[in-house]
Design an enzyme around this catalytic site. Structure first.
Site, PDB file in Angstrom:
ATOM      1  N   GLU A 223       0.768  -1.236  -0.043  1.00 46.14           N
ATOM      2  CA  GLU A 223       0.061   0.081   0.017  1.00 46.14           C
ATOM      3  C   GLU A 223       0.958   1.064   0.102  1.00 46.14           C
ATOM      4  O   GLU A 223       0.344   2.286  -0.643  1.00 46.14           O
ATOM      5  CB  GLU A 223      -0.794  -0.090   1.059  1.00 46.14           C
ATOM      6  CG  GLU A 223      -2.018  -1.271   1.389  1.00 46.14           C
ATOM      7  CD  GLU A 223      -3.019  -0.864   0.264  1.00 46.14           C
ATOM      8  OE1 GLU A 223      -3.087   0.079  -0.314  1.00 46.14           O
ATOM      9  OE2 GLU A 223      -3.804  -1.784   0.197  1.00 46.14           O
ATOM     10  N   ARG A 227       0.319   3.616  -3.285  1.00 42.27           N
ATOM     11  CA  ARG A 227      -0.203   4.997  -3.015  1.00 42.27           C
ATOM     12  C   ARG A 227       0.937   6.249  -3.002  1.00 42.27           C
ATOM     13  O   ARG A 227       0.720   7.230  -3.575  1.00 42.27           O
ATOM     14  CB  ARG A 227      -0.772   4.977  -1.576  1.00 42.27           C
ATOM     15  CG  ARG A 227      -1.970   4.058  -1.939  1.00 42.27           C
ATOM     16  CD  ARG A 227      -3.045   4.069  -0.672  1.00 42.27           C
ATOM     17  NE  ARG A 227      -4.004   2.992  -0.413  1.00 42.27           N
ATOM     18  CZ  ARG A 227      -5.258   2.749   0.099  1.00 42.27           C
ATOM     19  NH1 ARG A 227      -5.791   3.906   0.584  1.00 42.27           N
ATOM     20  NH2 ARG A 227      -5.658   1.682   0.355  1.00 42.27           N
ATOM     21  N   ASP A 356      -4.691 -10.267  -7.996  1.00 36.69           N
ATOM     22  CA  ASP A 356      -5.039  -9.285  -8.907  1.00 36.69           C
ATOM     23  C   ASP A 356      -3.810  -8.592  -9.738  1.00 36.69           C
ATOM     24  O   ASP A 356      -3.497  -8.863 -10.949  1.00 36.69           O
ATOM     25  CB  ASP A 356      -6.019  -8.593  -8.512  1.00 36.69           C
ATOM     26  CG  ASP A 356      -5.449  -7.807  -7.057  1.00 36.69           C
ATOM     27  OD1 ASP A 356      -4.673  -7.873  -6.620  1.00 36.69           O
ATOM     28  OD2 ASP A 356      -6.555  -6.986  -6.679  1.00 36.69           O
ATOM     29  N   GLU A 490     -12.527  -0.379  -9.589  1.00 35.79           N
ATOM     30  CA  GLU A 490     -12.181  -1.487 -10.694  1.00 35.79           C
ATOM     31  C   GLU A 490     -12.928  -1.532 -11.852  1.00 35.79           C
ATOM     32  O   GLU A 490     -12.587  -1.415 -13.061  1.00 35.79           O
ATOM     33  CB  GLU A 490     -11.886  -2.759 -10.203  1.00 35.79           C
ATOM     34  CG  GLU A 490     -10.663  -2.754  -9.084  1.00 35.79           C
ATOM     35  CD  GLU A 490     -11.157  -2.244  -7.552  1.00 35.79           C
ATOM     36  OE1 GLU A 490     -10.093  -2.030  -6.942  1.00 35.79           O
ATOM     37  OE2 GLU A 490     -12.255  -2.061  -7.419  1.00 35.79           O
ATOM     38  N   THR A 576      -1.411   0.527 -10.227  1.00 35.39           N
ATOM     39  CA  THR A 576      -2.639  -0.191  -9.759  1.00 35.39           C
ATOM     40  C   THR A 576      -3.512   0.706  -8.800  1.00 35.39           C
ATOM     41  O   THR A 576      -4.711   0.321  -8.369  1.00 35.39           O
ATOM     42  CB  THR A 576      -2.249  -1.357  -9.041  1.00 35.39           C
ATOM     43  OG1 THR A 576      -3.488  -2.187  -8.994  1.00 35.39           O
ATOM     44  CG2 THR A 576      -1.754  -1.291  -7.617  1.00 35.39           C
TER      45      THR A 576
END
Length: 599
Positions: A223, A227, A356, A490, A576
């Site tokens: 994360e 980010r 994913d 998504e 992503t």
């Protein structure tokens, strides 16, 4: 004589009288960091206060009495809280800080840096092009302003906003440390929307306030990478402002100790203060997670190219080497890999949660390299062929879906997280003309349509967290913990990619339908909130404005209604978290360091 009040009951009584928010904390940092993978059922199981009209009972982990009192009038029914930290929350901003910012950025004479800087990414051109739907795009921009302004008002510097209770959300993946996740995640969206004064204000906070030095507990490597490093890298590409490059390198250096394992596969968690790293206790015998250690390549490879320091690329290339050489059951990648032994954990394969973005980064590493990273493309094609054979299915009603596979059994369930795969297959089918192209495009269109169906089969016309294809049901959630919507992007990501690839008007129509649904059901007077049950006519809100709502959801919706010239897919590749990174050899904003090997 009445029994004496327990310590907890006494605290509840004091809080009820004073109105002070008390958080009873019994959670480890590891539990908190694992929240990314908790379902809503997990929250309702572990984070409960059973109001009984009397003193109540603390059932394990967390009590937020202030919220309980507001929602239940002092009793009756469970209250679910995302609070994670043992402290008194006083979420009003320091008045001196507020006054200083107001004097600078609300001054009518203030001129944004965009207007006085050379070498910055220019965004004006697409507004004059015929491909922009100005009315709809402006609506999305107003949503961003609403989300940002309320974050500034009630949670500035915090990670996320709780728009109903109007305070910072300390229960995010980054805990109560004031890392400004919404600021860093939202900066590039502000830039693209022409909100340059707001961008400057966020940049000012990053320069003066952003630090990891006071973070005394574990951070998610994954994360933090997507980010923070991703957000800083995009801002550097857009502007050439070395502040963003320095911050990206600073954060990446804090993550490097997690890579110190026998295999080079990094741990999931790292303490940025002392470098101690570990994996989640629940992750298949101490394994690392595919979607986490497999989703570092874009950021770390680009960071090496723009700093001239090869260490970051070396770390992710070591991960690639392990994954390329390891034996894969049926050509598939299980979700868990032990970083000490280099052996697979539980045989669970998914294009949704836990798997994913690994597959996404195989394709996008090839795109980012200017199609030079042929190894990544080969691994992508091989993986997709195995997924098509073993996990892609068509329902009796003709809906294409990708199912999780556990111990060689299909679950016939698709996560909302897997709805990015429509765009993934679409990109795979159009960026290289090979024997798989036509089939990739067919699957991409089918998966995007299925995710759209999962939206329009709810009352709110917003999609559930997961949906199933069994027991006569298609594209609908069956379990209560699958029915929530937390502002996820998504599906809109696939709408955006498929719109760019086909210019089929239905993708813009579907996106506009989603904009209206968000405005009707998720908008509050003070921001946007997730929903606890998308099938209800008046669903309860979860009181969290996720940082990715600004970084991803609103960005993709804005770009759908923009001309293709704004962030051309030939020139940019999205990480992503929807932070666009320049394509090497195609984009002059790549800004490679003189000492790097990048052209």
């Amino acid at each position: 004589m009445a029994p004496a009040l327990s310590g907890v009951a006494t605290a509840l009584f004091v809080v009820a009288v004073t109105g002070v928010t008390l958080v009873v904390h019994r959670r480890s940092n590891e539990d908190r960091a694992a929240d990314r993978y908790r379902t809503y059922e997990d929250y309702t199981k572990f984070n409960r206060f059973e109001g009984d009209g009397g003193g109540g009972v603390v059932d394990n982990l967390i009590v937020d009495v202030d919220e309980f009192s507001k929602q239940h009038g002092g009793g009756g029914g469970p209250i679910y809280s995302y609070q994670h930290w043992s402290r008194l929350d006083v979420d009003y901003e320091d008045q001196e800080e507020y006054s200083w910012r107001s004097s600078v950025f609300q001054n009518v004479s203030y001129t944004p840096a965009y207007n006085r800087s050379a070498g910055w990414f220019r965004i004006e051109g697409d507004a004059e092009c015929g491909g922009t739907d100005h009315e709809k795009r402006d609506r999305v921009k107003q949503m961003m302003i609403h989300a940002w302004d309320n974050y500034k008002l009630y949670a500035w510097g915090k990670n996320e906003l709780k728009p109903i209770t109007k305070r910072g959300h300390s229960g995010s993946i980054f805990g109560a440390f004031d890392l400004g996740a919404t600021i860093v995640d939202g900066l590039d969206t502000l830039y693209l929307m022409g909100l340059h004064k707001e961008f400057d204000e966020g940049r000012d906070w990053v320069e003066r306030k952003f630090t990891l030095e006071n973070v005394g507990s574990d951070l998610s490597v994954f994360e933090t990478n997507i980010r923070f490093i991703g957000g800083f890298l995009t801002c550097y590409a857009f502007t050439g402002d070395r502040l963003f490059l320095e911050k990206a390198k600073y954060v990446a250096d804090k993550l490097l100790p997690a890579f110190q394992t026998p295999t080079g596969i990094p741990y999931a968690l790292v303490n940025p203060t002392n470098g101690i790293s570990k994996n989640y206790g629940w992750a298949s015998g101490g394994s690392s997670i595919l979607s986490e250690f497999g989703t570092l390549h874009l950021e770390f490879a680009y960071l090496s190219d723009i700093t001239g320091d090869s260490v970051y690329r070396e770390r992710v290339q070591a991960i690639r080497s392990v994954l390329k050489e390891i034996e894969k059951p049926k050509g598939l990648y299980p979700n868990y890999l032990n970083p000490k032994t280099g052996k697979w954990g539980q045989q669970h394969m998914s294009l949704g949660a836990l798997g994913d973005s690994f597959y996404e980064y195989l394709l996008k590493a090839w795109i980012q390299s200017g199609h030079e990273d042929e190894e990544a493309r080969e691994m992508y094609d091989d993986a997709m062929q195995a997924i098509i054979q073993h996990m892609i299915r068509t329902s009796p009603g003709g809906l294409t879906y990708v199912s999780d596979l556990k111990f060689e059994r299909l679950e016939h369930k698709m996560d909302h997280l897997a709805c990015f795969a429509g765009g993934l297959f679409g990109l795979g089918g159009t960026t290289l003309n090979n024997q798989f192209s036509e089939r990739y495009m067919e699957i991409g269109e089918g998966l995007t349509n299925t995710c759209h169906e999962s939206y329009i089969r709810t009352y709110t016309r917003l999609g559930p967290e997961a949906f199933r294809f069994n027991d006569g049901v298609e594209a609908k959630a069956l379990k209560s913990q699958e029915k929530y919507y937390i502002l996820r992007p998504e599906t809109f990501e696939s709408y955006f990619v498929m719109w760019r690839l086909t210019h089929d008007q239905k993708y813009r129509d579907w996106a506009w339908d989603a904009v209206q649904a968000l405005e009707k059901h998720s908008r509050t007077p003070n921001g946007f909130s997730g929903l606890k049950n998308v099938y209800l006519t008046d669903p309860q809100k979860d009181d969290v404005q996720q940082s990715f709502f600004l970084a991803e959801t609103l960005k993709y919706l804005y770009l759908i209604f923009s001309d293709d010239s704004l962030l051309r897919l030939e020139d940019w590749v999205f990480n992503t978290e929807a932070h666009p990174l320049p394509v090497r050899g195609h984009n002059l904003l790549y800004r490679a360091a003189a000492s790097s090997n990048a052209p």
